[in-house]
Design a protein around this motif. Structure first.
Motif, PDB file in Angstrom:
ATOM      1  N   ALA A 130       0.864  -1.283   0.177  1.00 28.29           N
ATOM      2  CA  ALA A 130      -0.136  -0.057   0.028  1.00 28.29           C
ATOM      3  C   ALA A 130       0.901   1.143  -0.047  1.00 28.29           C
ATOM      4  O   ALA A 130       0.583   2.243  -0.573  1.00 28.29           O
ATOM      5  CB  ALA A 130      -0.896   0.081   1.283  1.00 28.29           C
ATOM      6  N   VAL A 131       1.972   1.263   0.738  1.00 24.13           N
ATOM      7  CA  VAL A 131       2.591   2.443   0.738  1.00 24.13           C
ATOM      8  C   VAL A 131       3.673   2.422  -0.470  1.00 24.13           C
ATOM      9  O   VAL A 131       3.658   3.598  -1.026  1.00 24.13           O
ATOM     10  CB  VAL A 131       3.960   2.416   1.952  1.00 24.13           C
ATOM     11  CG1 VAL A 131       5.022   3.104   1.675  1.00 24.13           C
ATOM     12  CG2 VAL A 131       3.351   2.278   3.205  1.00 24.13           C
ATOM     13  N   ASP A 132       3.831   1.378  -1.197  1.00 21.44           N
ATOM     14  CA  ASP A 132       4.559   1.453  -2.537  1.00 21.44           C
ATOM     15  C   ASP A 132       3.539   1.806  -3.519  1.00 21.44           C
ATOM     16  O   ASP A 132       3.949   3.156  -4.235  1.00 21.44           O
ATOM     17  CB  ASP A 132       4.904   0.033  -2.987  1.00 21.44           C
ATOM     18  CG  ASP A 132       5.707   0.118  -4.277  1.00 21.44           C
ATOM     19  OD1 ASP A 132       6.865   0.794  -4.552  1.00 21.44           O
ATOM     20  OD2 ASP A 132       5.443  -0.878  -5.028  1.00 21.44           O
ATOM     21  N   GLU A 133       2.329   1.861  -3.535  1.00 25.69           N
ATOM     22  CA  GLU A 133       1.306   2.231  -4.432  1.00 25.69           C
ATOM     23  C   GLU A 133       1.059   3.786  -4.244  1.00 25.69           C
ATOM     24  O   GLU A 133       1.036   4.473  -5.026  1.00 25.69           O
ATOM     25  CB  GLU A 133       0.070   1.410  -4.110  1.00 25.69           C
ATOM     26  CG  GLU A 133      -1.087   2.218  -4.995  1.00 25.69           C
ATOM     27  CD  GLU A 133      -1.045   1.657  -6.634  1.00 25.69           C
ATOM     28  OE1 GLU A 133      -1.582   2.477  -7.274  1.00 25.69           O
ATOM     29  OE2 GLU A 133      -0.371   0.824  -6.770  1.00 25.69           O
TER      30      GLU A 133
ATOM     31  N   ILE B 142       3.711  14.207  -9.627  1.00 26.22           N
ATOM     32  CA  ILE B 142       4.880  14.901  -9.693  1.00 26.22           C
ATOM     33  C   ILE B 142       5.265  14.876 -11.413  1.00 26.22           C
ATOM     34  O   ILE B 142       5.493  16.048 -11.910  1.00 26.22           O
ATOM     35  CB  ILE B 142       6.122  14.606  -9.046  1.00 26.22           C
ATOM     36  CG1 ILE B 142       5.617  14.776  -7.643  1.00 26.22           C
ATOM     37  CG2 ILE B 142       7.379  15.140  -9.455  1.00 26.22           C
ATOM     38  CD1 ILE B 142       6.870  14.012  -6.638  1.00 26.22           C
ATOM     39  N   GLU B 143       5.091  13.948 -12.054  1.00 28.06           N
ATOM     40  CA  GLU B 143       5.519  14.002 -13.441  1.00 28.06           C
ATOM     41  C   GLU B 143       4.405  14.762 -14.178  1.00 28.06           C
ATOM     42  O   GLU B 143       4.751  15.450 -15.068  1.00 28.06           O
ATOM     43  CB  GLU B 143       5.392  12.316 -14.114  1.00 28.06           C
ATOM     44  CG  GLU B 143       6.963  11.818 -13.946  1.00 28.06           C
ATOM     45  CD  GLU B 143       6.969  10.480 -14.432  1.00 28.06           C
ATOM     46  OE1 GLU B 143       6.004  10.053 -15.098  1.00 28.06           O
ATOM     47  OE2 GLU B 143       8.043   9.739 -14.310  1.00 28.06           O
ATOM     48  N   TYR B 144       3.160  14.457 -13.780  1.00 23.31           N
ATOM     49  CA  TYR B 144       2.117  15.096 -14.543  1.00 23.31           C
ATOM     50  C   TYR B 144       2.322  16.675 -14.320  1.00 23.31           C
ATOM     51  O   TYR B 144       2.059  17.579 -15.455  1.00 23.31           O
ATOM     52  CB  TYR B 144       0.559  14.808 -14.096  1.00 23.31           C
ATOM     53  CG  TYR B 144      -0.252  15.586 -14.227  1.00 23.31           C
ATOM     54  CD1 TYR B 144      -0.796  15.412 -15.564  1.00 23.31           C
ATOM     55  CD2 TYR B 144      -1.170  16.559 -13.422  1.00 23.31           C
ATOM     56  CE1 TYR B 144      -2.192  16.274 -16.182  1.00 23.31           C
ATOM     57  CE2 TYR B 144      -2.183  17.215 -14.136  1.00 23.31           C
ATOM     58  CZ  TYR B 144      -2.608  17.011 -15.182  1.00 23.31           C
ATOM     59  OH  TYR B 144      -3.862  17.937 -15.907  1.00 23.31           O
ATOM     60  N   PHE B 145       2.308  17.467 -13.100  1.00 24.18           N
ATOM     61  CA  PHE B 145       2.689  18.525 -13.091  1.00 24.18           C
ATOM     62  C   PHE B 145       4.027  19.123 -13.572  1.00 24.18           C
ATOM     63  O   PHE B 145       3.905  20.595 -14.096  1.00 24.18           O
ATOM     64  CB  PHE B 145       2.383  18.856 -11.364  1.00 24.18           C
ATOM     65  CG  PHE B 145       1.213  18.858 -10.834  1.00 24.18           C
ATOM     66  CD1 PHE B 145       0.210  19.701 -11.255  1.00 24.18           C
ATOM     67  CD2 PHE B 145       0.757  17.944  -9.867  1.00 24.18           C
ATOM     68  CE1 PHE B 145      -1.044  19.753 -10.808  1.00 24.18           C
ATOM     69  CE2 PHE B 145      -0.385  17.810  -9.716  1.00 24.18           C
ATOM     70  CZ  PHE B 145      -1.369  18.780  -9.858  1.00 24.18           C
TER      71      PHE B 145
ATOM     72  N   PHE C  11       2.369   9.401  -6.163  1.00 22.17           N
ATOM     73  CA  PHE C  11       2.914  10.590  -5.941  1.00 22.17           C
ATOM     74  C   PHE C  11       3.770  10.913  -7.035  1.00 22.17           C
ATOM     75  O   PHE C  11       3.910  12.033  -7.805  1.00 22.17           O
ATOM     76  CB  PHE C  11       4.087  10.813  -4.545  1.00 22.17           C
ATOM     77  CG  PHE C  11       2.934  11.001  -3.187  1.00 22.17           C
ATOM     78  CD1 PHE C  11       1.911  12.216  -3.372  1.00 22.17           C
ATOM     79  CD2 PHE C  11       2.972  10.160  -2.300  1.00 22.17           C
ATOM     80  CE1 PHE C  11       1.203  12.301  -2.402  1.00 22.17           C
ATOM     81  CE2 PHE C  11       2.283  10.544  -1.128  1.00 22.17           C
ATOM     82  CZ  PHE C  11       1.313  11.518  -1.028  1.00 22.17           C
ATOM     83  N   HIS C  12       4.334   9.761  -7.479  1.00 19.48           N
ATOM     84  CA  HIS C  12       5.465   9.934  -8.593  1.00 19.48           C
ATOM     85  C   HIS C  12       4.585  10.616  -9.844  1.00 19.48           C
ATOM     86  O   HIS C  12       4.922  11.306 -10.998  1.00 19.48           O
ATOM     87  CB  HIS C  12       6.308   8.590  -8.900  1.00 19.48           C
ATOM     88  CG  HIS C  12       7.088   8.498 -10.087  1.00 19.48           C
ATOM     89  ND1 HIS C  12       8.092   9.244 -10.241  1.00 19.48           N
ATOM     90  CD2 HIS C  12       6.964   7.894 -11.202  1.00 19.48           C
ATOM     91  CE1 HIS C  12       8.813   8.902 -11.462  1.00 19.48           C
ATOM     92  NE2 HIS C  12       7.965   8.267 -11.940  1.00 19.48           N
ATOM     93  N   VAL C  13       3.608   9.718  -9.956  1.00 11.88           N
ATOM     94  CA  VAL C  13       2.453  10.175 -11.312  1.00 11.88           C
ATOM     95  C   VAL C  13       2.399  11.395 -11.269  1.00 11.88           C
ATOM     96  O   VAL C  13       2.234  12.230 -12.280  1.00 11.88           O
ATOM     97  CB  VAL C  13       1.681   8.965 -11.331  1.00 11.88           C
ATOM     98  CG1 VAL C  13       0.551   9.647 -12.509  1.00 11.88           C
ATOM     99  CG2 VAL C  13       2.150   7.497 -11.803  1.00 11.88           C
TER     100      VAL C  13
END
Length: 57
Positions: free
Chosen positions: A33-36, A45-48, A41-43
């Protein structure tokens, strides 16, 4: 008498192993769950970052 004691010990050992196994699975589920969440968050950050790059153009 000896067989009954061994049987009882075996049952307790299996019960302990079951408890530890269940706790290990709960720990793995928490890690997943933490990994998800980190991936989400990574997705984001890339989007913004992509939005920022597009607005700079």
């Amino acid at each position: 008498m000896m067989n009954d004691a061994l049987k009882a010990c075996g049952m307790l050992t299996k019960a302990g192993a079951h408890t530890h196994g269940k706790q290990a699975l709960d720990g793995i589920k928490t890690i997943m769950a933490v990994d998800e969440h980190l991936y989400q968050f990574h997705v984001l950050i890339e989007y913004f970052e992509n939005l920022e790059e597009e607005s700079d153009r």
